[in-house]
Design a protein around this motif. Structure first.
Motif, PDB file in Angstrom:
ATOM      1  N   PRO A 207       0.869  -1.279   0.127  1.00 15.53           N
ATOM      2  CA  PRO A 207      -0.077   0.034  -0.210  1.00 15.53           C
ATOM      3  C   PRO A 207       0.826   1.287   0.004  1.00 15.53           C
ATOM      4  O   PRO A 207       0.548   2.296  -0.752  1.00 15.53           O
ATOM      5  CB  PRO A 207      -0.929  -0.139   1.233  1.00 15.53           C
ATOM      6  N   LEU A 208       2.098   1.174   0.704  1.00 15.42           N
ATOM      7  CA  LEU A 208       2.740   2.338   0.781  1.00 15.42           C
ATOM      8  C   LEU A 208       3.511   2.588  -0.534  1.00 15.42           C
ATOM      9  O   LEU A 208       3.821   3.721  -1.163  1.00 15.42           O
ATOM     10  CB  LEU A 208       3.956   2.277   1.854  1.00 15.42           C
ATOM     11  N   ILE A 209       3.911   1.440  -1.316  1.00 17.44           N
ATOM     12  CA  ILE A 209       4.475   1.507  -2.440  1.00 17.44           C
ATOM     13  C   ILE A 209       3.478   2.058  -3.666  1.00 17.44           C
ATOM     14  O   ILE A 209       3.880   3.012  -4.483  1.00 17.44           O
ATOM     15  CB  ILE A 209       4.985   0.100  -3.018  1.00 17.44           C
ATOM     16  N   LEU A 210       2.289   2.037  -3.329  1.00 16.46           N
ATOM     17  CA  LEU A 210       1.020   2.305  -4.450  1.00 16.46           C
ATOM     18  C   LEU A 210       0.799   3.831  -4.247  1.00 16.46           C
ATOM     19  O   LEU A 210       1.021   4.536  -5.083  1.00 16.46           O
ATOM     20  CB  LEU A 210      -0.108   1.373  -3.845  1.00 16.46           C
ATOM     21  N   VAL A 211       1.017   4.114  -2.955  1.00 17.33           N
ATOM     22  CA  VAL A 211       1.067   5.805  -2.680  1.00 17.33           C
ATOM     23  C   VAL A 211       2.096   6.344  -3.253  1.00 17.33           C
ATOM     24  O   VAL A 211       2.039   7.343  -3.911  1.00 17.33           O
ATOM     25  CB  VAL A 211       0.800   5.972  -1.059  1.00 17.33           C
ATOM     26  N   LEU A 212       3.177   5.694  -2.835  1.00 19.57           N
ATOM     27  CA  LEU A 212       4.700   6.392  -3.548  1.00 19.57           C
ATOM     28  C   LEU A 212       4.410   6.492  -5.027  1.00 19.57           C
ATOM     29  O   LEU A 212       5.017   7.358  -5.547  1.00 19.57           O
ATOM     30  CB  LEU A 212       5.738   5.516  -2.972  1.00 19.57           C
ATOM     31  N   TYR A 213       3.866   5.258  -5.889  1.00 15.91           N
ATOM     32  CA  TYR A 213       3.956   5.187  -7.168  1.00 15.91           C
ATOM     33  C   TYR A 213       3.200   6.344  -7.629  1.00 15.91           C
ATOM     34  O   TYR A 213       3.654   7.104  -8.461  1.00 15.91           O
ATOM     35  CB  TYR A 213       3.522   3.827  -7.603  1.00 15.91           C
ATOM     36  N   ILE A 214       1.818   6.457  -7.250  1.00 15.87           N
ATOM     37  CA  ILE A 214       0.982   7.582  -7.881  1.00 15.87           C
ATOM     38  C   ILE A 214       1.733   9.082  -7.501  1.00 15.87           C
ATOM     39  O   ILE A 214       1.393   9.912  -8.239  1.00 15.87           O
ATOM     40  CB  ILE A 214      -0.322   7.295  -7.236  1.00 15.87           C
ATOM     41  N   GLY A 215       2.202   9.266  -6.190  1.00 13.30           N
ATOM     42  CA  GLY A 215       2.532  10.377  -5.877  1.00 13.30           C
ATOM     43  C   GLY A 215       3.814  11.030  -6.699  1.00 13.30           C
ATOM     44  O   GLY A 215       3.789  11.970  -7.238  1.00 13.30           O
ATOM     45  N   LEU A 216       4.953   9.896  -6.794  1.00 10.21           N
ATOM     46  CA  LEU A 216       5.901  10.454  -7.752  1.00 10.21           C
ATOM     47  C   LEU A 216       5.560  10.695  -9.106  1.00 10.21           C
ATOM     48  O   LEU A 216       6.039  11.531  -9.916  1.00 10.21           O
ATOM     49  CB  LEU A 216       6.975   9.216  -7.800  1.00 10.21           C
ATOM     50  N   SER A 217       4.592   9.901  -9.607  1.00 14.49           N
ATOM     51  CA  SER A 217       4.191   9.985 -11.010  1.00 14.49           C
ATOM     52  C   SER A 217       3.786  11.374 -11.078  1.00 14.49           C
ATOM     53  O   SER A 217       3.946  12.152 -11.989  1.00 14.49           O
ATOM     54  CB  SER A 217       3.072   8.895 -11.423  1.00 14.49           C
ATOM     55  N   VAL A 218       2.607  11.898 -10.161  1.00 16.04           N
ATOM     56  CA  VAL A 218       2.093  13.075 -10.372  1.00 16.04           C
ATOM     57  C   VAL A 218       3.272  14.267 -10.142  1.00 16.04           C
ATOM     58  O   VAL A 218       3.225  15.105 -11.153  1.00 16.04           O
ATOM     59  CB  VAL A 218       0.985  13.231  -9.020  1.00 16.04           C
ATOM     60  N   LEU A 219       4.288  14.146  -9.524  1.00 15.50           N
ATOM     61  CA  LEU A 219       5.036  15.137  -9.204  1.00 15.50           C
ATOM     62  C   LEU A 219       6.130  14.969 -10.547  1.00 15.50           C
ATOM     63  O   LEU A 219       6.483  16.088 -11.046  1.00 15.50           O
ATOM     64  CB  LEU A 219       6.124  14.569  -8.256  1.00 15.50           C
ATOM     65  N   HIS A 220       6.444  13.876 -11.131  1.00 21.08           N
ATOM     66  CA  HIS A 220       7.070  13.796 -12.281  1.00 21.08           C
ATOM     67  C   HIS A 220       6.666  14.324 -13.432  1.00 21.08           C
ATOM     68  O   HIS A 220       7.115  15.302 -14.198  1.00 21.08           O
ATOM     69  CB  HIS A 220       7.412  12.154 -12.616  1.00 21.08           C
ATOM     70  N   PHE A 221       5.320  14.134 -13.542  1.00 24.42           N
ATOM     71  CA  PHE A 221       4.692  14.706 -14.835  1.00 24.42           C
ATOM     72  C   PHE A 221       4.313  16.226 -14.687  1.00 24.42           C
ATOM     73  O   PHE A 221       4.397  16.959 -15.720  1.00 24.42           O
ATOM     74  CB  PHE A 221       3.397  14.102 -15.426  1.00 24.42           C
ATOM     75  N   ARG A 222       4.195  16.756 -13.376  1.00 23.61           N
ATOM     76  CA  ARG A 222       4.002  18.086 -13.146  1.00 23.61           C
ATOM     77  C   ARG A 222       5.339  18.953 -13.462  1.00 23.61           C
ATOM     78  O   ARG A 222       5.362  19.800 -14.093  1.00 23.61           O
ATOM     79  CB  ARG A 222       3.554  18.215 -11.757  1.00 23.61           C
ATOM     80  N   GLN A 223       6.246  18.135 -13.152  1.00 25.80           N
ATOM     81  CA  GLN A 223       7.859  18.836 -13.311  1.00 25.80           C
ATOM     82  C   GLN A 223       7.921  18.681 -14.873  1.00 25.80           C
ATOM     83  O   GLN A 223       8.391  19.915 -15.386  1.00 25.80           O
ATOM     84  CB  GLN A 223       8.730  18.140 -12.905  1.00 25.80           C
ATOM     85  N   LEU A 224       7.671  17.691 -15.598  1.00 27.71           N
ATOM     86  CA  LEU A 224       8.000  17.998 -17.207  1.00 27.71           C
ATOM     87  C   LEU A 224       6.784  18.898 -17.667  1.00 27.71           C
ATOM     88  O   LEU A 224       7.346  19.600 -18.744  1.00 27.71           O
ATOM     89  CB  LEU A 224       7.552  16.447 -17.776  1.00 27.71           C
ATOM     90  N   LYS A 225       5.790  19.026 -17.499  1.00 21.32           N
ATOM     91  CA  LYS A 225       4.894  19.789 -18.021  1.00 21.32           C
ATOM     92  C   LYS A 225       5.300  21.351 -17.477  1.00 21.32           C
ATOM     93  O   LYS A 225       5.425  22.234 -18.577  1.00 21.32           O
ATOM     94  CB  LYS A 225       3.368  19.814 -17.257  1.00 21.32           C
ATOM     95  N   ALA A 226       5.964  21.686 -16.347  1.00 25.07           N
ATOM     96  CA  ALA A 226       6.602  22.913 -16.078  1.00 25.07           C
ATOM     97  C   ALA A 226       7.937  23.253 -16.832  1.00 25.07           C
ATOM     98  O   ALA A 226       8.152  24.388 -17.512  1.00 25.07           O
ATOM     99  CB  ALA A 226       6.962  22.964 -14.723  1.00 25.07           C
TER     100      ALA A 226
END
Length: 226
Positions: A207-226
């Protein structure tokens, strides 16, 4: 002959999922979880083999989705069916709600097959990661039976993961086009943290890995968009 190798590996994924389903229906959810892991390994290597041998095909893509519906759609539905059957809410009908996961997994796989935006990364939670989360729950239940045995919590999780499966959240794929740290930094960070979590918590880390996966994905694609 080599063009059949990826499809044979995909069939091994399907076969492993079928065995896992038998164990899940018999109430042995922990053994079913290990067959999910085996299916996940086969699911990774069928695509890897197709790219390595340059034998990617339309039938391979369709077969992969059909296998995934069983291993990463029906199997987690059965696991949730069993968890709801053992929950603190006595009802002969509630356990069938677990198969909502199966329905949304099939919908997610169908969308993936026709969505040209998902050639490199995912849009919505991928079914193998969702299944790993579902099959981790029986392991957590051993230490926290009052939490995982809660019917409202299980129903809430079903609604949450079903939404994540068909959501528009962009999630990075773990396919590597190169070994470069610069190009794959977010993936390496995720894998390193995941290994550390599994080493400490084992299946309870999922469950922690799932939260980490989604959280890092959101952060990653926000940075790419910026």
């Amino acid at each position: 002959m080599k063009r059949h190798i990826p499809n044979a590996i995909t069939c091994a994924n399907l076969f492993s999922g079928c065995i896992g389903i038998v164990y899940a229906f018999n109430g042995d959810l922990e053994t079913a979880a290990y067959f999910v892991l085996l299916s996940g390994i086969f699911d990774f290597f069928d695509g890897f083999a197709a790219r390595l041998l340059h034998v990617k095909s339309d039938i391979g893509k369709e077969l992969d989705s059909l296998a995934d519906v069983i291993s990463f759609g029906f199997l987690p539905g059965v696991v949730m069916f069993q968890l709801l059957s053992q929950s603190d809410f006595s009802s002969p009908y509630l356990p069938y709600f677990g198969f909502v996961i199966t329905a949304f997994s099939a919908l997610r796989l169908a969308k993936f097959n026709i969505d040209t935006r998902q050639t490199e990364d995912f849009i919505g939670l991928n079914t193998p990661m969702n299944t790993l989360f579902i099959v981790s729950l029986p392991f957590i239940q051993k230490d926290y039976p009052e939490i995982i045995g809660s019917a409202p919590l299980l129903v809430g999780l079903i609604v949450l993961v079903s939404w994540l499966l068909v959501s528009e959240i962009k999630i990075f794929s773990l396919k590597f086009s190169s070994t470069s740290w610069a190009q794959n930094k977010i993936k390496y960070i995720f894998l390193i943290l995941s290994v550390l979590l599994v080493a400490v918590l084992k299946f309870a880390a999922v469950p922690l890995i799932l939260v980490l996966y989604i959280g890092l994905s959101v952060l990653h694609f926000r940075q790419l968009k910026a």
